[in-house]
Scaffold this active site. Sequence first.
Site, PDB file in Angstrom:
ATOM      1  N   HIS A   9       0.817  -1.218   0.000  1.00 24.26           N
ATOM      2  CA  HIS A   9       0.000   0.000   0.000  1.00 24.26           C
ATOM      3  C   HIS A   9       0.848   1.265   0.000  1.00 24.26           C
ATOM      4  CE1 HIS A   9       0.381  -0.380   4.516  1.00 24.26           C
ATOM      5  NE2 HIS A   9       0.512   0.928   4.398  1.00 24.26           N
ATOM      6  N   ASP A  52       0.101  -7.713   1.125  1.00 26.60           N
ATOM      7  CA  ASP A  52       0.427  -6.306   1.345  1.00 26.60           C
ATOM      8  C   ASP A  52       1.936  -6.099   1.430  1.00 26.60           C
ATOM      9  OD1 ASP A  52      -0.086  -3.592   1.598  1.00 26.60           O
ATOM     10  OD2 ASP A  52      -0.183  -3.668   3.784  1.00 26.60           O
ATOM     11  N   SER A  79       4.587   2.255   8.027  1.00 28.45           N
ATOM     12  CA  SER A  79       4.313   1.093   7.180  1.00 28.45           C
ATOM     13  C   SER A  79       5.534   0.678   6.381  1.00 28.45           C
ATOM     14  CB  SER A  79       3.166   1.394   6.210  1.00 28.45           C
ATOM     15  OG  SER A  79       1.960   1.529   6.900  1.00 28.45           O
TER      16      SER A  79
END
Length: 471
Positions: A113, A143, A219
């Site tokens: 992402h 992901d 992230s």
Amino acid sequence: MLFCAVLGATGLVVVLGANVVASEKSVPTSKAEIALSFAPVVKKVAPAVVNVYASRTVQERRRVSPFFNDPFFRRFFGDQADQFAPRSRSRVQSSLGSGVIVSADGTIITNHHVIAGADEVRVALADRREYDADIILKDERTDLAVLKVRDPDGDFPVVPFANSDELEVGDLVLAIGNPFGVGQTVTQGIVSAVARNQVGVSDYQFFIQTDAAINPGNSGGALVDLNGRLVGVNTAIFSRSGGSNGIGFAIPANMVEVVASAADDGGIVRRPWIGTSVQPVSSDIAASLGLERPNGVLVTRIQDGSPAERAGIRVGDLILSVGGSEVDDPDAYGYRLATKKVGGETSFEVLRDGEAFTVDISLERAPETVARDTREIKGNSPFTGVQVMNLSPAVAEELRMYNEFSGVVIADIQARSTAAYVGFKPGDIVVEVNGVEVEDTKDLAKLTRKRQRVWNITFKRDGQLRQVSLR
């Protein structure tokens, strides 16, 4: 509300002392031990954690005044009206995240992402060196994404992989990233859980939960143990405000390593398939099987000719472990399979009629047992605007339909089409049209060429048969 957090690049966990053996675990027992620092671990890991800057160019059409479509306005200005019409303009969208260097040649792991839709990716190391990077692999299902530094000027520092299966609740860990874009930041905490599901950020619901402070910007960053090894890639936080509430989630290193190694295998993640559908074991099912508590997964379907069938697995068998690791639900079962490599065999512990035994099952790629024969349905029918395929294990794997083996599946639907208006969804399996069974895409194309006053359609969604009548 669940927020996906973009992490800054940084190294993670510190060793509590030179005399601590990797296999030993203890809590501080003196003031001297409490005064120990994580700095040695951070110095070891931080150089291999990078900031990831992703950007993409989008076209925005400016708002059109209704005067441009007014007949009087256009008659007055004639063809010159078009030159006054607003033009589309380009705008650059950017995102910030983190990544971890896992190979000296500049191979970097980050979250999917973070770089989704990016035209350009640039990475910045802790020593302030910056490089353009190419996207080698994107795996939305986990992901995760793999980047490769373009034009490296030498070997890079790396973070070695740990065996995340050895991680235990209560272990100390460090998280390194770039929260809110303030710069590389290290936070410390413990492992709160090792098999969290229902997080909803990937297909494989099997996450490490930690109370180390993780915020937006983290992230793709590293979660490391006290030996400076990568135990996970931070991917999400649970928050009502957008800030850290002490509940962060990381993708286990064993899954990360599978995706990283796939970058050297043509950039495609090849996952093993054994041809089973399973369901969780409820307390009622456990009681009927004579179990003291619910555990394992129950086999509900087996594909003909599959590795599971050849190994002797039957419907009704209870699978207790895969490769020596216990499985308590379908999420854990799917994760354990996905972290194995295609080829070779792995052991399955099975319970049947009260007796437990172990069987080795071949790990193979999902086969395309029938040609997918992709077709676009046109004409005048409720299916106008759908793309359909013949379902096979390979197609089911691509469409993430883990409990279906055959049929005609809707793979895609055009926006604002008749099918979209009717309410069909990708993943629906067409079973019957006006009393005629649909065996393949050719059958459906033929049936939809006939004009009908009433359409009686039977289809399957989420394992349940549904019927609809349309005029």
